[in-house]
Motif scaffolding. Structure first.
Motif, PDB file in Angstrom:
ATOM      1  N   ALA A  10       7.010  13.159  88.448  1.00 16.27           N
ATOM      2  CA  ALA A  10       5.663  12.918  88.965  1.00 16.27           C
ATOM      3  C   ALA A  10       5.771  11.961  90.132  1.00 16.27           C
ATOM      4  CB  ALA A  10       4.786  12.319  87.883  1.00 16.27           C
ATOM      5  N   ILE A  11       5.330  12.383  91.275  1.00 19.81           N
ATOM      6  CA  ILE A  11       5.414  11.550  92.468  1.00 19.81           C
ATOM      7  C   ILE A  11       4.016  11.292  92.992  1.00 19.81           C
ATOM      8  CG2 ILE A  11       6.376  11.298  94.768  1.00 19.81           C
ATOM      9  CD1 ILE A  11       8.513  13.289  94.037  1.00 19.81           C
ATOM     10  N   VAL A  12       3.566  10.038  92.805  1.00 22.99           N
ATOM     11  CA  VAL A  12       2.259   9.654  93.302  1.00 22.99           C
ATOM     12  C   VAL A  12       2.387   8.258  93.872  1.00 22.99           C
ATOM     13  CG1 VAL A  12      -0.161   9.279  92.750  1.00 22.99           C
ATOM     14  CG2 VAL A  12       1.137  10.989  91.480  1.00 22.99           C
ATOM     15  N   SER A  13       1.827   8.006  95.022  1.00 23.65           N
ATOM     16  CA  SER A  13       1.894   6.664  95.581  1.00 23.65           C
ATOM     17  C   SER A  13       0.752   6.438  96.538  1.00 23.65           C
ATOM     18  CB  SER A  13       3.225   6.449  96.305  1.00 23.65           C
ATOM     19  OG  SER A  13       3.264   7.233  97.458  1.00 23.65           O
ATOM     20  N   VAL A  14       0.576   5.156  96.879  1.00 25.24           N
ATOM     21  CA  VAL A  14      -0.448   4.802  97.846  1.00 25.24           C
ATOM     22  C   VAL A  14       0.059   5.073  99.263  1.00 25.24           C
ATOM     23  CG1 VAL A  14      -1.856   2.934  98.741  1.00 25.24           C
ATOM     24  CG2 VAL A  14      -1.393   3.068  96.301  1.00 25.24           C
ATOM     25  N   VAL A  15       1.314   4.679  99.521  1.00 21.60           N
ATOM     26  CA  VAL A  15       1.887   4.915 100.844  1.00 21.60           C
ATOM     27  C   VAL A  15       3.276   5.526 100.666  1.00 21.60           C
ATOM     28  CG1 VAL A  15       2.390   3.912 103.096  1.00 21.60           C
ATOM     29  CG2 VAL A  15       0.666   2.850 101.644  1.00 21.60           C
ATOM     30  N   GLY A  16       3.345   6.611  99.935  1.00 23.51           N
ATOM     31  CA  GLY A  16       4.628   7.296  99.762  1.00 23.51           C
ATOM     32  C   GLY A  16       5.509   6.589  98.771  1.00 23.51           C
ATOM     33  N   GLY A  17       5.541   7.050  97.546  1.00 26.93           N
ATOM     34  CA  GLY A  17       6.344   6.420  96.520  1.00 26.93           C
ATOM     35  C   GLY A  17       7.311   7.418  95.926  1.00 26.93           C
ATOM     36  N   CYS A  18       7.748   7.164  94.692  1.00 27.70           N
ATOM     37  CA  CYS A  18       8.707   8.064  94.070  1.00 27.70           C
ATOM     38  C   CYS A  18       8.643   7.914  92.574  1.00 27.70           C
ATOM     39  CB  CYS A  18      10.119   7.735  94.554  1.00 27.70           C
ATOM     40  SG  CYS A  18      10.638   6.051  94.159  1.00 27.70           S
ATOM     41  N   SER A  19       9.338   8.819  91.894  1.00 27.90           N
ATOM     42  CA  SER A  19       9.464   8.676  90.448  1.00 27.90           C
ATOM     43  C   SER A  19      10.694   7.835  90.167  1.00 27.90           C
ATOM     44  CB  SER A  19       9.575  10.049  89.789  1.00 27.90           C
ATOM     45  OG  SER A  19      10.741  10.698  90.235  1.00 27.90           O
ATOM     46  N   PHE A  20      10.798   7.327  88.940  1.00 25.25           N
ATOM     47  CA  PHE A  20      11.833   6.352  88.651  1.00 25.25           C
ATOM     48  C   PHE A  20      12.198   6.464  87.184  1.00 25.25           C
ATOM     49  CE2 PHE A  20      13.272   1.919  87.858  1.00 25.25           C
ATOM     50  CZ  PHE A  20      14.208   1.800  88.868  1.00 25.25           C
ATOM     51  N   SER A  21      13.478   6.570  86.880  1.00 23.57           N
ATOM     52  CA  SER A  21      13.905   6.685  85.487  1.00 23.57           C
ATOM     53  C   SER A  21      14.084   5.305  84.894  1.00 23.57           C
ATOM     54  CB  SER A  21      15.229   7.461  85.413  1.00 23.57           C
ATOM     55  OG  SER A  21      15.663   7.572  84.093  1.00 23.57           O
ATOM     56  N   LEU A  22      13.477   5.095  83.728  1.00 27.11           N
ATOM     57  CA  LEU A  22      13.528   3.781  83.086  1.00 27.11           C
ATOM     58  C   LEU A  22      14.724   3.684  82.156  1.00 27.11           C
ATOM     59  CD1 LEU A  22       9.923   2.727  82.053  1.00 27.11           C
ATOM     60  CD2 LEU A  22      11.598   1.315  83.194  1.00 27.11           C
ATOM     61  N   GLY A  23      15.832   3.214  82.655  1.00 29.82           N
ATOM     62  CA  GLY A  23      16.943   2.841  81.803  1.00 29.82           C
ATOM     63  C   GLY A  23      17.625   3.981  81.069  1.00 29.82           C
ATOM     64  N   GLY A  24      18.935   3.870  80.893  1.00 26.61           N
ATOM     65  CA  GLY A  24      19.676   4.710  79.984  1.00 26.61           C
ATOM     66  C   GLY A  24      19.971   6.121  80.459  1.00 26.61           C
ATOM     67  N   GLY A  25      19.260   6.618  81.457  1.00 30.36           N
ATOM     68  CA  GLY A  25      19.487   7.953  81.933  1.00 30.36           C
ATOM     69  C   GLY A  25      19.033   9.031  80.971  1.00 30.36           C
ATOM     70  N   SER A  26      18.276   8.695  79.940  1.00 33.14           N
ATOM     71  CA  SER A  26      17.800   9.672  78.967  1.00 33.14           C
ATOM     72  C   SER A  26      16.818  10.629  79.617  1.00 33.14           C
ATOM     73  CB  SER A  26      17.108   8.948  77.810  1.00 33.14           C
ATOM     74  OG  SER A  26      16.476   9.879  76.970  1.00 33.14           O
ATOM     75  N   LYS A  27      16.922  11.909  79.227  1.00 30.73           N
ATOM     76  CA  LYS A  27      16.003  12.904  79.745  1.00 30.73           C
ATOM     77  C   LYS A  27      15.064  13.376  78.651  1.00 30.73           C
ATOM     78  CE  LYS A  27      19.093  14.211  83.474  1.00 30.73           C
ATOM     79  NZ  LYS A  27      19.868  15.269  84.153  1.00 30.73           N
ATOM     80  N   ASN A  28      14.819  12.492  77.689  1.00 32.52           N
ATOM     81  CA  ASN A  28      13.795  12.716  76.677  1.00 32.52           C
ATOM     82  C   ASN A  28      12.535  11.979  77.101  1.00 32.52           C
ATOM     83  OD1 ASN A  28      15.456  14.223  74.969  1.00 32.52           O
ATOM     84  ND2 ASN A  28      16.250  12.379  73.989  1.00 32.52           N
ATOM     85  N   GLU A  29      11.408  12.634  76.955  1.00 31.40           N
ATOM     86  CA  GLU A  29      10.135  11.968  77.238  1.00 31.40           C
ATOM     87  C   GLU A  29       9.848  10.980  76.111  1.00 31.40           C
ATOM     88  OE1 GLU A  29       6.604  11.598  79.684  1.00 31.40           O
ATOM     89  OE2 GLU A  29       8.550  12.543  79.955  1.00 31.40           O
ATOM     90  N   VAL A  30       9.499   9.739  76.463  1.00 28.69           N
ATOM     91  CA  VAL A  30       9.212   8.711  75.475  1.00 28.69           C
ATOM     92  C   VAL A  30       7.766   8.277  75.642  1.00 28.69           C
ATOM     93  CG1 VAL A  30       9.885   6.472  74.537  1.00 28.69           C
ATOM     94  CG2 VAL A  30      11.604   7.927  75.610  1.00 28.69           C
ATOM     95  N   TYR A  31       6.999   8.284  74.532  1.00 29.69           N
ATOM     96  CA  TYR A  31       5.589   7.918  74.556  1.00 29.69           C
ATOM     97  C   TYR A  31       5.402   6.581  73.852  1.00 29.69           C
ATOM     98  CZ  TYR A  31       4.724  12.731  75.975  1.00 29.69           C
ATOM     99  OH  TYR A  31       4.729  13.918  76.661  1.00 29.69           O
TER     100      TYR A  31
END
Length: 212
Positions: A15-36
């Motif tokens: 998901a890429i949404v920003s005010v002046v051009g942003g990016c998505s960012f993986s939070l730690g560990g490199g896991s590709k499981n969605e965490v809620y």
């Protein structure tokens, strides 16, 4: 406060949404499981700290702009830009969860005769409105800090006059660069704001709104 986590395997997406051009960012560990994540609801004991009033409170649904009021966890690497974390989400949007916790905190304090939520058919004397201005993880320098700011207004429903308005801001350091640490800091920020809201209401609310 507790953190409840549900891990669901999902396809990789960004998901890429920003005010002046942003990016998505993986939070730690490199896991590709969605965490809620769910902000917990450990309640403070206000016994003897506030004065009970014979007043009925209506807690309105918290508001925010569409970017802030998202299931995605927001970060900022550069001032004036925002992005969403790729694999970490809220079960409830910040505004919805905050409204629930706000009602619980105030009700547990015994400050008001009754505490009801928006759309309730129960009559009320005063309305508490809230709006989120900021709710994000500042990663300009890692591991960064979370920033939460919210404005609350207390309104007399009979006269439609503003009784009091207060801004609350919390900036809590994040211990390490991962989702768990960021959410822990968000919880500390919300917990601190909720506690301060109760004490603010204890000072701002008259003994009887008819005397205000």
């Amino acid at each position: 406060m507790k953190v409840y986590r549900v891990i669901i395997c999902s396809f990789v997406y960004c998901a890429i949404v920003s005010v002046v051009g942003g990016c998505s960012f993986s939070l730690g560990g490199g896991s590709k499981n969605e965490v809620y994540y769910v902000l917990g609801d450990d309640l403070e004991d206000f016994s003897g700290s506030v004065k009970e009033r014979d007043i009925r409170l209506l807690v309105g649904q918290a508001e925010a702009d569409r970017f802030v009021d998202s299931h995605r966890i927001i970060f900022s690497k550069v001032k004036s830009t925002r992005g969403y974390y790729r694999y970490a989400s809220w079960v409830e949007t910040p505004t919805r969860r905050f409204s629930t916790l706000l009602g619980k905190y105030i009700e547990s304090s015994k400050l008001f005769r009754t505490v009801t939520r928006q759309n309730s058919s129960v009559k009320a004397d005063v309305l508490l409105r809230s709006e989120f201005l900021e709710f994000y993880h500042d990663v300009a320098s890692t591991p960064g800090r979370v920033k939460v700011s919210v404005v609350l207004e207390l309104v007399d429903l009979k006269s439609r006059l503003l009784i009091s308005r207060r801004y609350f801001v919390e900036m809590i350091p994040v211990s390490s660069n991962n989702a768990n640490s960021a959410v822990d800091s968000f919880e500390k920020a919300i917990e601190s704001i909720l506690s301060k809201v109760v004490y603010w209401l204890n000072e701002a609310v008259p003994a009887d709104v008819r005397d205000s």
